[in-house]
Design a protein around this motif. Structure first.
Motif, PDB file in Angstrom:
ATOM      1  N   UNK A   1       6.541   8.793   3.359  1.00  0.00           N
ATOM      2  CA  UNK A   1       5.573   7.738   3.082  1.00  0.00           C
ATOM      3  C   UNK A   1       4.550   8.272   2.087  1.00  0.00           C
ATOM      4  N   UNK A   2       4.412   7.595   0.968  1.00  0.00           N
ATOM      5  CA  UNK A   2       3.411   7.947  -0.036  1.00  0.00           C
ATOM      6  C   UNK A   2       2.500   6.757  -0.252  1.00  0.00           C
ATOM      7  N   UNK A   3       1.206   7.018  -0.194  1.00  0.00           N
ATOM      8  CA  UNK A   3       0.235   5.956  -0.446  1.00  0.00           C
ATOM      9  C   UNK A   3       0.224   5.654  -1.939  1.00  0.00           C
ATOM     10  N   UNK A   4       0.292   4.388  -2.279  1.00  0.00           N
ATOM     11  CA  UNK A   4       0.224   3.987  -3.683  1.00  0.00           C
ATOM     12  C   UNK A   4      -1.221   4.119  -4.145  1.00  0.00           C
ATOM     13  N   UNK A   5      -1.396   4.524  -5.381  1.00  0.00           N
ATOM     14  CA  UNK A   5      -2.739   4.690  -5.926  1.00  0.00           C
ATOM     15  C   UNK A   5      -3.112   3.459  -6.724  1.00  0.00           C
ATOM     16  N   UNK A   6      -4.338   3.059  -6.561  1.00  0.00           N
ATOM     17  CA  UNK A   6      -4.849   1.910  -7.303  1.00  0.00           C
ATOM     18  C   UNK A   6      -5.718   2.439  -8.437  1.00  0.00           C
ATOM     19  N   UNK A   7      -5.361   2.101  -9.647  1.00  0.00           N
ATOM     20  CA  UNK A   7      -6.101   2.569 -10.829  1.00  0.00           C
ATOM     21  C   UNK A   7      -6.665   1.357 -11.552  1.00  0.00           C
ATOM     22  N   UNK A   8      -7.937   1.431 -11.895  1.00  0.00           N
ATOM     23  CA  UNK A   8      -8.532   0.346 -12.665  1.00  0.00           C
ATOM     24  C   UNK A   8      -8.325   0.619 -14.145  1.00  0.00           C
ATOM     25  N   UNK A   9      -7.781  -0.347 -14.819  1.00  0.00           N
ATOM     26  CA  UNK A   9      -7.564  -0.240 -16.254  1.00  0.00           C
ATOM     27  C   UNK A   9      -8.428  -1.271 -16.947  1.00  0.00           C
ATOM     28  N   UNK A  10      -9.084  -0.875 -18.011  1.00  0.00           N
ATOM     29  CA  UNK A  10      -9.886  -1.830 -18.761  1.00  0.00           C
ATOM     30  C   UNK A  10      -9.067  -2.283 -19.962  1.00  0.00           C
ATOM     31  N   UNK A  11      -8.803  -3.565 -20.010  1.00  0.00           N
ATOM     32  CA  UNK A  11      -8.050  -4.115 -21.127  1.00  0.00           C
ATOM     33  C   UNK A  11      -9.041  -4.589 -22.177  1.00  0.00           C
ATOM     34  N   UNK A  12      -8.914  -4.058 -23.385  1.00  0.00           N
ATOM     35  CA  UNK A  12      -9.867  -4.418 -24.430  1.00  0.00           C
ATOM     36  C   UNK A  12      -9.630  -5.826 -24.940  1.00  0.00           C
TER      37      UNK A  12
ATOM     38  N   UNK B   1       0.783  -1.234   0.000  1.00  0.00           N
ATOM     39  CA  UNK B   1       0.000   0.000   0.000  1.00  0.00           C
ATOM     40  C   UNK B   1       0.819   1.291   0.000  1.00  0.00           C
ATOM     41  N   UNK B   2       2.104   1.225   0.363  1.00  0.00           N
ATOM     42  CA  UNK B   2       2.871   2.454   0.522  1.00  0.00           C
ATOM     43  C   UNK B   2       4.232   2.364  -0.158  1.00  0.00           C
ATOM     44  N   UNK B   3       4.712   3.523  -0.574  1.00  0.00           N
ATOM     45  CA  UNK B   3       6.083   3.659  -1.059  1.00  0.00           C
ATOM     46  C   UNK B   3       6.827   4.387   0.051  1.00  0.00           C
ATOM     47  N   UNK B   4       7.871   3.765   0.583  1.00  0.00           N
ATOM     48  CA  UNK B   4       8.612   4.328   1.710  1.00  0.00           C
ATOM     49  C   UNK B   4      10.020   4.653   1.250  1.00  0.00           C
ATOM     50  N   UNK B   5      10.456   5.883   1.538  1.00  0.00           N
ATOM     51  CA  UNK B   5      11.786   6.316   1.145  1.00  0.00           C
ATOM     52  C   UNK B   5      12.455   6.978   2.351  1.00  0.00           C
ATOM     53  N   UNK B   6      13.688   6.544   2.656  1.00  0.00           N
ATOM     54  CA  UNK B   6      14.435   7.142   3.754  1.00  0.00           C
ATOM     55  C   UNK B   6      14.735   8.608   3.466  1.00  0.00           C
ATOM     56  N   UNK B   7      14.678   9.447   4.493  1.00  0.00           N
ATOM     57  CA  UNK B   7      15.032  10.850   4.352  1.00  0.00           C
ATOM     58  C   UNK B   7      16.553  10.936   4.276  1.00  0.00           C
TER      59      UNK B   7
END
Length: 168
Positions: A143-154, A114-120
């Motif tokens: 700490x950055x929350x990862x975004x969930x994107x729905x993609x429609x595959x044709x 759920x998160x991207x964590x990067x040391x300062x």
């Protein structure tokens, strides 16, 4: 899951949550080294030092090296509890070891997913003097929350439409 398991074990070797432990024999005893101890003797065991001993872990003992825990066949190598006493050893081994490792894996997996964590940058991590190992000034991270994107595959290989979740 094998790599996550060995990464947790290697972390526990280098940074044990309880860096010291003490033992006292219930009756006079002779240690494997030949030293005689009586019941008034306190023996202090430094797990922190043991995790950094060349005689136990080899020349690369100061490196975070997960490969030391993986066999050639890709399985987890099991070491004797006396070599890896983080959960104690012998008849006094922690009954909750497997549960603790399972909980660590669940928490780590959820954080990584759920998160991207990067040391300062520039933050120095130092151990605090304590019976329990913790960081003197904490661990500064972004700490950055990862975004969930729905993609429609044709079209996919079987020609059907489907919705998938993609993490950025």
């Amino acid at each position: 899951m094998v790599y996550l398991h060995v990464a947790l074990i290697e972390s526990l070797i280098l940074y044990p949550p309880v860096p010291f432990n003490n033992k006292s024999p219930s009756q006079p005893e002779i240690l494997p080294s030949g030293h005689q101890v009586d019941q008034n003797t306190n023996i202090i065991i430094s797990f922190h030092s043991m995790g950094r001993m060349k005689t136990i872990w080899g020349e690369d003992c100061m490196e975070f090296k997960t490969e030391r825990w993986i066999s050639k066949s890709g399985e987890i190598k099991n070491e004797p509890s006396y070599k890896f006493p983080i959960f104690n050893a012998g008849p006094r081994s922690c009954l909750g070891k497997n549960m603790a490792l399972s909980q660590l894996k669940i928490v780590a997996t959820m954080i990584i997913y759920h998160y991207h964590i990067q040391l300062v940058e520039g933050h120095h991590v130092l151990p605090a003097d304590s019976i329990l190992l913790h960081m003197k000034h904490g661990l500064k991270v972004r700490v950055n929350k990862k975004k969930c994107i729905e993609l429609k595959l044709s079209q996919i290989s079987n020609g059907s439409n489907c919705v998938v979740c993609h993490l950025l």
